[in-house]
Design a protein around this motif. Structure first.
Motif, PDB file in Angstrom:
ATOM      1  N   UNK A 206     -18.618  16.902 -12.483  1.00 25.88           N
ATOM      2  CA  UNK A 206     -17.233  17.317 -12.612  1.00 25.88           C
ATOM      3  C   UNK A 206     -16.237  16.307 -12.075  1.00 25.88           C
ATOM      4  N   UNK A 207     -16.663  15.042 -11.880  1.00 27.04           N
ATOM      5  CA  UNK A 207     -15.746  14.010 -11.394  1.00 27.04           C
ATOM      6  C   UNK A 207     -14.785  13.596 -12.499  1.00 27.04           C
ATOM      7  N   UNK A 208     -13.627  13.090 -12.098  1.00 24.87           N
ATOM      8  CA  UNK A 208     -12.653  12.593 -13.075  1.00 24.87           C
ATOM      9  C   UNK A 208     -13.196  11.318 -13.722  1.00 24.87           C
ATOM     10  N   UNK A 209     -13.129  11.263 -15.041  1.00 27.67           N
ATOM     11  CA  UNK A 209     -13.590  10.098 -15.784  1.00 27.67           C
ATOM     12  C   UNK A 209     -12.574   9.742 -16.867  1.00 27.67           C
ATOM     13  N   UNK A 210     -12.663   8.522 -17.328  1.00 24.68           N
ATOM     14  CA  UNK A 210     -11.822   8.043 -18.420  1.00 24.68           C
ATOM     15  C   UNK A 210     -12.688   7.986 -19.672  1.00 24.68           C
ATOM     16  N   UNK A 211     -12.329   8.787 -20.683  1.00 29.02           N
ATOM     17  CA  UNK A 211     -13.112   8.834 -21.914  1.00 29.02           C
ATOM     18  C   UNK A 211     -12.396   8.017 -22.989  1.00 29.02           C
ATOM     19  N   UNK A 212     -13.137   7.061 -23.544  1.00 28.81           N
ATOM     20  CA  UNK A 212     -12.561   6.127 -24.504  1.00 28.81           C
ATOM     21  C   UNK A 212     -13.358   6.173 -25.800  1.00 28.81           C
ATOM     22  N   UNK A 213     -12.652   6.213 -26.924  1.00 30.86           N
ATOM     23  CA  UNK A 213     -13.270   6.075 -28.244  1.00 30.86           C
ATOM     24  C   UNK A 213     -12.614   4.874 -28.926  1.00 30.86           C
ATOM     25  N   UNK A 214     -13.446   3.985 -29.482  1.00 28.34           N
ATOM     26  CA  UNK A 214     -12.911   2.761 -30.066  1.00 28.34           C
ATOM     27  C   UNK A 214     -13.648   2.413 -31.351  1.00 28.34           C
ATOM     28  N   UNK A 215     -12.873   2.040 -32.368  1.00 23.51           N
ATOM     29  CA  UNK A 215     -13.426   1.507 -33.618  1.00 23.51           C
ATOM     30  C   UNK A 215     -12.948   0.067 -33.744  1.00 23.51           C
ATOM     31  N   UNK A 216     -13.894  -0.844 -33.907  1.00 20.86           N
ATOM     32  CA  UNK A 216     -13.593  -2.272 -33.953  1.00 20.86           C
ATOM     33  C   UNK A 216     -13.721  -2.779 -35.386  1.00 20.86           C
ATOM     34  N   UNK A 217     -12.814  -3.694 -35.766  1.00 23.33           N
ATOM     35  CA  UNK A 217     -12.747  -4.183 -37.145  1.00 23.33           C
ATOM     36  C   UNK A 217     -12.929  -5.697 -37.206  1.00 23.33           C
ATOM     37  N   UNK A 218     -13.475  -6.172 -38.346  1.00 25.07           N
ATOM     38  CA  UNK A 218     -13.649  -7.611 -38.536  1.00 25.07           C
ATOM     39  C   UNK A 218     -12.434  -8.195 -39.247  1.00 25.07           C
ATOM     40  N   UNK A 219     -12.535  -9.484 -39.610  1.00 22.79           N
ATOM     41  CA  UNK A 219     -11.410 -10.183 -40.237  1.00 22.79           C
ATOM     42  C   UNK A 219     -11.084  -9.644 -41.617  1.00 22.79           C
ATOM     43  N   UNK A 221     -10.961  -6.480 -42.270  1.00 25.99           N
ATOM     44  CA  UNK A 221     -10.470  -5.131 -42.023  1.00 25.99           C
ATOM     45  C   UNK A 221     -11.546  -4.077 -42.249  1.00 25.99           C
ATOM     46  N   UNK A 222     -12.807  -4.460 -42.035  1.00 28.23           N
ATOM     47  CA  UNK A 222     -13.922  -3.527 -42.173  1.00 28.23           C
ATOM     48  C   UNK A 222     -14.399  -3.112 -40.778  1.00 28.23           C
ATOM     49  N   UNK A 223     -14.642  -1.824 -40.568  1.00 33.54           N
ATOM     50  CA  UNK A 223     -15.124  -1.376 -39.256  1.00 33.54           C
ATOM     51  C   UNK A 223     -16.559  -1.831 -39.008  1.00 33.54           C
ATOM     52  N   UNK A 224     -16.811  -2.334 -37.821  1.00 31.60           N
ATOM     53  CA  UNK A 224     -18.159  -2.831 -37.513  1.00 31.60           C
ATOM     54  C   UNK A 224     -18.798  -2.110 -36.320  1.00 31.60           C
ATOM     55  N   UNK A 225     -18.013  -1.338 -35.587  1.00 38.75           N
ATOM     56  CA  UNK A 225     -18.577  -0.602 -34.452  1.00 38.75           C
ATOM     57  C   UNK A 225     -17.700   0.604 -34.127  1.00 38.75           C
ATOM     58  N   UNK A 226     -18.361   1.702 -33.813  1.00 40.61           N
ATOM     59  CA  UNK A 226     -17.676   2.877 -33.269  1.00 40.61           C
ATOM     60  C   UNK A 226     -18.382   3.221 -31.967  1.00 40.61           C
ATOM     61  N   UNK A 227     -17.634   3.238 -30.864  1.00 37.44           N
ATOM     62  CA  UNK A 227     -18.249   3.441 -29.551  1.00 37.44           C
ATOM     63  C   UNK A 227     -17.509   4.533 -28.786  1.00 37.44           C
ATOM     64  N   UNK A 228     -18.275   5.363 -28.099  1.00 36.27           N
ATOM     65  CA  UNK A 228     -17.729   6.372 -27.197  1.00 36.27           C
ATOM     66  C   UNK A 228     -18.175   6.005 -25.788  1.00 36.27           C
ATOM     67  N   UNK A 229     -17.217   5.890 -24.875  1.00 38.01           N
ATOM     68  CA  UNK A 229     -17.508   5.441 -23.519  1.00 38.01           C
ATOM     69  C   UNK A 229     -16.974   6.435 -22.503  1.00 38.01           C
ATOM     70  N   UNK A 230     -17.680   6.511 -21.385  1.00 38.89           N
ATOM     71  CA  UNK A 230     -17.231   7.304 -20.244  1.00 38.89           C
ATOM     72  C   UNK A 230     -17.179   6.359 -19.047  1.00 38.89           C
ATOM     73  N   UNK A 231     -15.959   6.099 -18.544  1.00 41.00           N
ATOM     74  CA  UNK A 231     -15.756   5.200 -17.414  1.00 41.00           C
ATOM     75  C   UNK A 231     -15.494   6.004 -16.141  1.00 41.00           C
TER      76      UNK A 231
END
Length: 244
Positions: A206-219, A221-231
């Motif tokens: 139950x600790x406070x965390x930073x939740x990040x979702x990111x989609x990364x694109x190439x030159x 304009x095509x998506x190459x990664x979708x990542x879900x992170x908990x910091x």
């Protein structure tokens, strides 16, 4: 000693004294503070006053309490920039820390509808399988984040056979697959850690965390990664330089 003859509250004086000791390095990260009773006796103030000062410092992230162990000086927080796209490894090296990763799982699976939409795998004829990396991201051997990355299998065949323990995924994609990473779209929100996430990151449930979702694109304009992170919320704060 604290000055009882000025209008500045005693709890605030104690807080400022302890904060100064932390900033000067006199109380380094991880240091155990004296108990409330010891601080009360040393400064000739009530334990309630000590408790108020320490409580304020816990809220500000300067101290952390561990049940049954005591109150400790918190590890310093990292500024998480919002305007530049870097990998975790690059980010940690720029801070003078040694990045590493603990691989929890690597597997290939059919993309869920949400992941397929992010990676644009919904078109007929496109292989909808993704390579999934589950990793704990480390800095100087301390857990910082838990990540689940999804990459389209048809773009990166055999990627699951690569070692990513101390290698930047972005560098690997650029060097091995000739990829040019251009930009990313990212969302952030504050949340509470789930039991499994807490165990992985070594933090109380139950600790406070930073939740990040990111989609990364190439030159292209095509998506190459979708990542879900908990910091870890006790190690990160957001930073942005804003211009009018």
């Amino acid at each position: 000693m604290l000055n009882k003859h000025i209008p500045i509250p005693l709890y605030y004086q104690l807080k400022e004294k302890l904060s100064a000791a932390i900033l000067s390095g006199e109380l380094p990260p991880g240091a155990l503070l004296p108990s409330e009773r010891e601080l009360s006796d040393h400064y000739s103030i009530s334990r309630m006053t000590v408790r108020q000062a320490l409580g304020e410092m816990v809220k500000e992230g300067l101290l952390v309490r561990e049940q049954g162990k005591g109150t400790f000086v918190a590890e310093p927080k990292f500024n998480q920039g919002l305007l530049k796209l870097t990998s975790f490894s690059e980010d940690m090296r720029n801070r003078g820390l040694k990045p590493d990763s603990k691989i929890l799982a690597i597997y290939v699976q059919d993309a869920t509808p949400a992941v397929a939409a992010e990676l644009r795998l919904e078109a007929v004829g496109i292989n909808q399988q993704v390579i999934v990396f589950e990793r704990v991201r480390l800095a100087d051997n301390k857990p910082m984040a838990y990540e689940i990355s999804h990459l389209p299998l048809h773009r990166f065949p055999e990627l699951e056979q690569e070692s990513l323990h101390s290698t930047s995924l972005y560098n690997l994609l650029e060097e091995k697959y000739g990829l040019v990473i251009r930009y990313a779209r990212q969302t952030m929100e504050v949340g509470l850690s789930r039991p499994a996430e807490s165990d992985i990151l070594g933090i109380p449930a139950g600790s406070a965390v930073l939740k990040i979702e990111r989609t990364t694109f190439d030159a292209d304009d095509e998506p190459i990664e979708y990542v879900k992170s908990v910091y870890r919320g006790d190690r990160y704060k957001l930073y942005a330089e804003l211009h009018r």
